[in-house]
Design a protein around this motif. Structure first.
Motif, PDB file in Angstrom:
ATOM      1  N   LEU A  58      34.734  38.583  40.981  1.00 44.49           N
ATOM      2  CA  LEU A  58      36.579  39.109  42.108  1.00 44.49           C
ATOM      3  C   LEU A  58      37.531  40.125  41.361  1.00 44.49           C
ATOM      4  CD1 LEU A  58      36.330  39.694  45.110  1.00 44.49           C
ATOM      5  CD2 LEU A  58      38.672  38.315  45.421  1.00 44.49           C
ATOM      6  N   TYR A  91      37.697  40.505  37.967  1.00 42.48           N
ATOM      7  CA  TYR A  91      37.193  41.273  37.153  1.00 42.48           C
ATOM      8  C   TYR A  91      36.368  43.102  38.262  1.00 42.48           C
ATOM      9  CZ  TYR A  91      35.347  43.988  33.027  1.00 42.48           C
ATOM     10  OH  TYR A  91      35.073  44.974  31.969  1.00 42.48           O
ATOM     11  N   GLN A  92      36.385  43.325  38.650  1.00 44.84           N
ATOM     12  CA  GLN A  92      35.464  44.685  39.811  1.00 44.84           C
ATOM     13  C   GLN A  92      36.662  45.041  39.747  1.00 44.84           C
ATOM     14  OE1 GLN A  92      32.331  45.201  38.832  1.00 44.84           O
ATOM     15  NE2 GLN A  92      32.337  43.538  37.856  1.00 44.84           N
ATOM     16  N   LEU A  93      37.800  44.501  40.697  1.00 49.12           N
ATOM     17  CA  LEU A  93      38.530  45.204  42.114  1.00 49.12           C
ATOM     18  C   LEU A  93      40.441  45.048  40.899  1.00 49.12           C
ATOM     19  CD1 LEU A  93      38.465  43.049  45.044  1.00 49.12           C
ATOM     20  CD2 LEU A  93      36.965  45.157  44.403  1.00 49.12           C
ATOM     21  N   SER A  94      39.671  44.961  39.832  1.00 49.91           N
ATOM     22  CA  SER A  94      40.645  44.946  38.200  1.00 49.91           C
ATOM     23  C   SER A  94      42.533  43.839  39.218  1.00 49.91           C
ATOM     24  CB  SER A  94      40.681  46.458  38.315  1.00 49.91           C
ATOM     25  OG  SER A  94      40.203  46.732  37.667  1.00 49.91           O
ATOM     26  N   MET A  95      41.618  43.315  39.838  1.00 49.86           N
ATOM     27  CA  MET A  95      43.379  42.286  40.293  1.00 49.86           C
ATOM     28  C   MET A  95      43.802  41.254  39.362  1.00 49.86           C
ATOM     29  SD  MET A  95      42.465  42.247  44.020  1.00 49.86           S
ATOM     30  CE  MET A  95      40.580  41.515  43.817  1.00 49.86           C
ATOM     31  N   ASN A  96      44.864  40.765  39.884  1.00 48.99           N
ATOM     32  CA  ASN A  96      45.994  39.534  38.891  1.00 48.99           C
ATOM     33  C   ASN A  96      44.837  38.068  39.256  1.00 48.99           C
ATOM     34  OD1 ASN A  96      47.244  37.067  38.958  1.00 48.99           O
ATOM     35  ND2 ASN A  96      48.960  38.484  39.031  1.00 48.99           N
ATOM     36  N   VAL A 121      44.078  36.448  42.638  1.00 50.56           N
ATOM     37  CA  VAL A 121      43.789  36.418  43.984  1.00 50.56           C
ATOM     38  C   VAL A 121      41.908  35.893  43.576  1.00 50.56           C
ATOM     39  CG1 VAL A 121      42.683  38.562  45.104  1.00 50.56           C
ATOM     40  CG2 VAL A 121      44.176  38.947  43.356  1.00 50.56           C
ATOM     41  N   ASP A 164      31.935  39.745  32.583  1.00 53.67           N
ATOM     42  CA  ASP A 164      32.546  39.846  32.207  1.00 53.67           C
ATOM     43  C   ASP A 164      34.172  39.257  31.738  1.00 53.67           C
ATOM     44  OD1 ASP A 164      31.006  42.494  32.628  1.00 53.67           O
ATOM     45  OD2 ASP A 164      31.658  41.855  33.576  1.00 53.67           O
ATOM     46  N   ASP A 165      34.706  38.848  30.688  1.00 43.33           N
ATOM     47  CA  ASP A 165      35.241  37.990  29.928  1.00 43.33           C
ATOM     48  C   ASP A 165      37.558  39.164  30.315  1.00 43.33           C
ATOM     49  OD1 ASP A 165      37.314  36.894  27.999  1.00 43.33           O
ATOM     50  OD2 ASP A 165      36.339  37.963  26.473  1.00 43.33           O
ATOM     51  N   ASP A 169      41.917  38.800  29.087  1.00 46.13           N
ATOM     52  CA  ASP A 169      43.176  40.293  28.683  1.00 46.13           C
ATOM     53  C   ASP A 169      43.254  40.474  30.172  1.00 46.13           C
ATOM     54  OD1 ASP A 169      41.144  41.474  29.874  1.00 46.13           O
ATOM     55  OD2 ASP A 169      41.299  43.530  28.044  1.00 46.13           O
ATOM     56  N   MET A 170      44.022  39.378  31.573  1.00 42.26           N
ATOM     57  CA  MET A 170      44.239  40.399  32.615  1.00 42.26           C
ATOM     58  C   MET A 170      45.019  39.388  32.889  1.00 42.26           C
ATOM     59  SD  MET A 170      40.674  40.824  34.418  1.00 42.26           S
ATOM     60  CE  MET A 170      41.740  41.487  35.706  1.00 42.26           C
ATOM     61  N   ASP A 171      46.074  40.199  33.828  1.00 48.07           N
ATOM     62  CA  ASP A 171      46.882  39.453  34.383  1.00 48.07           C
ATOM     63  C   ASP A 171      46.901  38.102  34.782  1.00 48.07           C
ATOM     64  OD1 ASP A 171      48.369  41.699  33.621  1.00 48.07           O
ATOM     65  OD2 ASP A 171      48.595  43.133  35.587  1.00 48.07           O
ATOM     66  N   THR A 181      34.280  33.417  29.988  1.00 46.84           N
ATOM     67  CA  THR A 181      33.437  34.106  30.882  1.00 46.84           C
ATOM     68  C   THR A 181      32.051  32.919  31.550  1.00 46.84           C
ATOM     69  OG1 THR A 181      31.727  34.271  29.133  1.00 46.84           O
ATOM     70  CG2 THR A 181      32.828  35.740  29.935  1.00 46.84           C
ATOM     71  N   LEU A 230      45.903  41.983  49.752  1.00 52.09           N
ATOM     72  CA  LEU A 230      46.626  41.634  48.003  1.00 52.09           C
ATOM     73  C   LEU A 230      46.366  42.200  47.312  1.00 52.09           C
ATOM     74  CD1 LEU A 230      45.659  37.373  47.707  1.00 52.09           C
ATOM     75  CD2 LEU A 230      47.673  38.338  47.993  1.00 52.09           C
ATOM     76  N   CYS A 266      49.335  43.196  43.668  1.00 52.13           N
ATOM     77  CA  CYS A 266      48.160  42.016  42.479  1.00 52.13           C
ATOM     78  C   CYS A 266      47.080  42.744  41.700  1.00 52.13           C
ATOM     79  CB  CYS A 266      47.558  41.074  43.921  1.00 52.13           C
ATOM     80  SG  CYS A 266      48.152  39.768  44.011  1.00 52.13           S
ATOM     81  N   SER A 267      47.321  43.517  41.801  1.00 50.24           N
ATOM     82  CA  SER A 267      46.099  44.049  40.277  1.00 50.24           C
ATOM     83  C   SER A 267      46.784  44.194  39.157  1.00 50.24           C
ATOM     84  CB  SER A 267      45.875  45.582  40.983  1.00 50.24           C
ATOM     85  OG  SER A 267      47.227  46.287  40.461  1.00 50.24           O
ATOM     86  N   SER A 268      45.838  43.846  38.105  1.00 50.46           N
ATOM     87  CA  SER A 268      46.145  43.691  37.081  1.00 50.46           C
ATOM     88  C   SER A 268      46.159  45.082  36.052  1.00 50.46           C
ATOM     89  CB  SER A 268      44.887  42.900  36.120  1.00 50.46           C
ATOM     90  OG  SER A 268      44.683  42.547  34.864  1.00 50.46           O
ATOM     91  N   SER A 322      45.948  45.173  33.190  1.00 47.66           N
ATOM     92  CA  SER A 322      44.938  45.214  31.838  1.00 47.66           C
ATOM     93  C   SER A 322      43.411  44.310  32.013  1.00 47.66           C
ATOM     94  CB  SER A 322      46.233  44.066  30.861  1.00 47.66           C
ATOM     95  OG  SER A 322      46.008  42.836  30.760  1.00 47.66           O
ATOM     96  N   GLY A 361      39.711  44.062  32.980  1.00 49.52           N
ATOM     97  CA  GLY A 361      38.815  44.322  34.170  1.00 49.52           C
ATOM     98  C   GLY A 361      38.601  45.172  34.416  1.00 49.52           C
ATOM     99  N   LYS A 362      37.542  45.842  35.708  1.00 49.28           N
ATOM    100  CA  LYS A 362      36.858  46.715  35.349  1.00 49.28           C
ATOM    101  C   LYS A 362      37.153  48.876  35.182  1.00 49.28           C
ATOM    102  CE  LYS A 362      32.395  48.330  37.259  1.00 49.28           C
ATOM    103  NZ  LYS A 362      31.323  47.879  36.468  1.00 49.28           N
ATOM    104  N   LYS A 414      27.951  41.003  24.676  1.00 49.33           N
ATOM    105  CA  LYS A 414      29.230  42.174  23.960  1.00 49.33           C
ATOM    106  C   LYS A 414      30.464  40.612  23.817  1.00 49.33           C
ATOM    107  CE  LYS A 414      30.564  42.039  28.755  1.00 49.33           C
ATOM    108  NZ  LYS A 414      30.614  43.425  29.541  1.00 49.33           N
ATOM    109  N   ASP A 415      30.507  40.023  23.499  1.00 46.32           N
ATOM    110  CA  ASP A 415      31.493  38.802  24.162  1.00 46.32           C
ATOM    111  C   ASP A 415      31.176  38.955  22.197  1.00 46.32           C
ATOM    112  OD1 ASP A 415      32.849  39.209  26.276  1.00 46.32           O
ATOM    113  OD2 ASP A 415      31.919  37.767  26.480  1.00 46.32           O
TER     114      ASP A 415
END
Lengths: 358, 338
Positions: free
Chosen positions: A111, A113-118, A121, A177-178, A181-183, A275, B23, B28-30, B32, B34-35, B267-268
């Motif tokens: 969730l 990763y795909q939506l690029s959210m903190n 969430v 996915d890894d 590096d996300m918020d 992951t 949210l 709340c989006s990241s 850095s 993510g997709k 990939k990792d």
């Protein structure tokens, strides 16, 4: 068959010596026997035996760092074994708990990763999903009256398939996915997967959660009305209902508690390894159940404790890592694990039988 | 049963989704990862053959959710798309069930079958049946020493022992003294052959360590324990990419200076190789195995070709990926095809 027969005497004793101290049967017996009759004492002695055994045979076990590692392994089993044990005291069990851990981790990871959210969430939604799975299990069991074995076997298979199929659909791979590096990742890692330096030894945070949860569960079981309800619904559902225990609420909430545990361990895995592979978790449910059973929770419900499974999980971690610390041939690993655990259960059984003999 | 009650219960996930969306809107989006950060990569595509559509079954011993097999399947799908082949994929780790799946393909009268021979004896009978039905059968991945005995037409894969030997030689070059070979699935012959191969050529000592592959925290603790127990271990060899990444954490937990090498990529792992936390990987190119198996059946039907002349296996590995060539591989690994 013989197992149920031998276990009979222990069924009646634990609740009697637990919350109700005025019970006439236990009052006449000496203190030592009363202590021994507690379900967790047998497993405690078993755990001590296993510990001493490895202390002698595996020199690295004597180092503090090794103990931290053994306790870490035990805590990842133990945190799940606690709600699984409470559920068993409540007379049900859950075969889906192993893959549910992975479902939770996958949900949070994909969730976010795909939506690029903190990532928080993802963490929050995963909690909702895990509680919903627990609710579904509990609600189905209560609604249909079918054994929880069947219902949760179904959920186990569903989750196993969903874990794989949804991950593949969403990520086009079978692993997530890894997200490191996300918020929010570092913050969540601090809470779910950090470690502390105590006297030069790195100690994982899960160990503290494990012990805190165990203390909380013990308090709930022995000092609250909800704890009495758990023993009551596990002992006899119909008579519990007759005296006004909210059976449906108690059982469904216990399944949801397992969901909470799955979420917690799922988050720990996600923030430790960054992951998640969708095929993991299968078979873990039996380890959680074993830890609870070794810890003195009866498969028939109505008896057990929260502290017993702590020692049960410790024995798993101790044996699993102890064999490696001893440097033995790993081909025998599983067989040895089985022998040690069977031995522990027998000690447990012998102690409780001796203690309850009048 | 009353329908109102279950319906109201289904609200929970909907509420959760709505909360998630809310949210996002709330910022709340990241910023850095993510997709969004993932580059849209083009898939390998080489047009489409004008030959009439044929049907090919790929039946493997994959256990669910394994990153390795996913790459094999992607290779097979790419070849199928190019060759105008309808691909039927099925898998079961239990040999008896795998044999039933092959029978199922025969019953469907497919134009070709590609199988893995993890347990060759169990598949002997059904392979004979396919031949009797005039369906060409090729092998891939496992069974490099058995495919000819069973009468398969071609074979694509790596000899696990040879791959292990190659890794053992590499360890000698790296100056390693003591290696531990981590098996994540006890009793799997291919994994055992890899460790045996390492033992054969490595001039130092090798020890096998079995771990429970379905429980990552336990994998981590067990490797940590091993590195604490035996401080002389200077190389950890894992047999799958995710376990290599976990071994890095174990080495750090144990305060060990042991280096990590592994079989298979993902990939990792390419990232870890370029960072230097993992030294090298032996890649058997699973994508190529899947791709060639399907492509070979198409070539056979349309041009009568045999790869390897029906005599020798087509080896897809061992190929080493290390710091010197990881950059070339990383882009493909990111797409999950290498």
């Amino acid at each position: 068959m013989s197992m149920t027969h031998h276990a009979e005497p222990a069924v009646t004793t634990p609740p009697a010596s637990g919350p109700r101290k005025t019970d006439g049967r236990t009052a006449e017996r000496p203190l030592a026997l009363r202590v021994l009759a507690r379900p967790e004492v047998g497993v405690f002695l078993g755990a001590v035996a296993v510990y001493v055994f490895f202390l002698i045979t595996a020199p690295p076990v004597r180092e503090a760092g090794s103990m931290a590692n053994i306790l870490y392994q035990s805590s990842t089993i133990g945190i799940m074994a606690l709600p699984v044990a409470l559920l068993m005291i409540g007379g049900e069990f859950d075969l889906s708990s192993g893959v549910a851990v992975i479902t939770s981790a996958l949900t949070a990871s994909m969730l976010a990763y795909q939506l690029s959210m903190n990532v928080w969430v993802g963490v929050v939604v995963a909690l909702a999903v895990s509680l919903a799975i627990g609710f579904f299990n509990g609600w189905m069991v209560m609604k249909t009256g079918l054994p929880s074995f069947l219902i949760t076997l179904g959920t186990f298979l569903i989750l196993q398939g969903v874990n794989l199929a949804v991950t593949k659909l969403v990520t086009t791979n079978v692993a997530t996915d890894d997200i490191s590096d996300m918020d929010g990742f570092d913050q969540a890692k601090k809470i779910f997967a950090s470690s502390f330096d105590i006297g030069g030894v790195e100690v994982k945070i899960t160990i503290f959660y494990w012990l805190a949860f165990a203390a909380l569960a013990t308090w709930v079981l022995l000092r609250t009305r909800y704890g009495n309800w758990i023993f009551a619904v596990g002992g006899n559902k119909e008579s519990a209902r007759a005296v006004g225990v909210p059976v449906n609420f108690t059982k469904i909430s216990l399944f949801m508690l397992v969901g909470f545990g799955a979420w917690f361990i799922g988050m720990h895995q996600l923030f430790t390894f960054n992951t998640v592979q969708s095929g993991e978790g299968v078979g873990q449910e039996l380890i959680y159940i074993s830890a609870a059973v070794i810890g003195g929770c009866l498969l028939t419900g109505g008896a057990g404790s929260a502290i017993g499974p702590v020692f049960g999980a410790f024995m798993f971690g101790m044996v699993q890592q102890g064999i490696v610390y001893a440097g033995w041939n790993p081909d025998w690993f599983k067989a040895f694990l089985g022998v040690m655990l069977l031995g522990a259960v027998l000690i447990n059984l012998w102690v409780s039988r001796t203690a309850t003999r009048r | 049963m009353d329908s109102s009650s279950p319906r109201s219960r289904r609200i929970a996930p909907v509420v959760a989704m709505a909360a998630a969306v809310a949210l996002t809107l709330a910022g709340c989006s990241s910023s850095s990862g993510g997709k969004k950060a993932e580059e849209s990569a083009d898939g390998a595509s080489a047009g489409k053959a004008s030959t009439p559509q044929m049907t090919v079954a790929l039946v493997t011993h994959q256990s669910p959710g394994d990153t390795f097999w996913d790459i094999v399947r992607k290779g097979a799908e790419a070849a199928a798309a190019k060759d105008n082949v309808k691909l039927i994929y099925s898998a079961d780790p239990n040999a008896g069930n795998q044999s039933n799946l092959v029978q199922n393909a025969i019953d469907q009268k497919v134009d070709g079958i590609a199988i893995t021979l993890a347990k060759p004896d169990a598949l002997k009978g059904v392979v004979a049946k396919a031949k009797a039905a005039n369906i060409p059968v090729v092998g891939l991945n496992s069974g490099v020493s058995e495919w000819q005995k069973l009468g398969l037409m071609e074979f694509f894969g790596q000899d696990e022992t040879v791959a292990g030997e190659a890794l053992g030689k590499r360890l000698n070059e790296e100056g390693a003294k003591k290696a531990v070979c981590v098996i994540q699935e006890q009793g799997n012959i291919g994994l055992t052959q890899r460790c045996d191969g390492v033992k054969k050529t490595f001039s130092g000592t090798t020890e096998v360590l079995n771990v429970n592959g379905t429980d990552m925290p336990s994998v981590k603790s067990t490797i940590t324990a091993k590195l604490t127990q035996d401080k002389s271990i200077d190389y950890v060899v894992t047999l799958g990419a995710p376990f290599a990444l976990t071994a890095v954490q174990s080495a750090s937990d144990a305060g060990s200076k042991a280096k990590i090498a592994t079989f298979d990529l993902n990939k990792d792992l390419t990232g870890a190789i370029s960072k230097g936390t993992i030294q090298f990987a032996v890649d058997q190119q699973p994508y190529l195995q899947g791709y060639l198996a399907i492509d070979s059946l198409w070539l056979y039907k349309n041009n009568g070709n045999y790869m390897g002349g029906g005599e020798a296996p087509v080896l897809t590995g061992p190929a080493f990926v290390d710091k010197t060539n990881v950059d070339k591989v990383a882009a493909f690994a990111a797409k999950g095809t290498r």
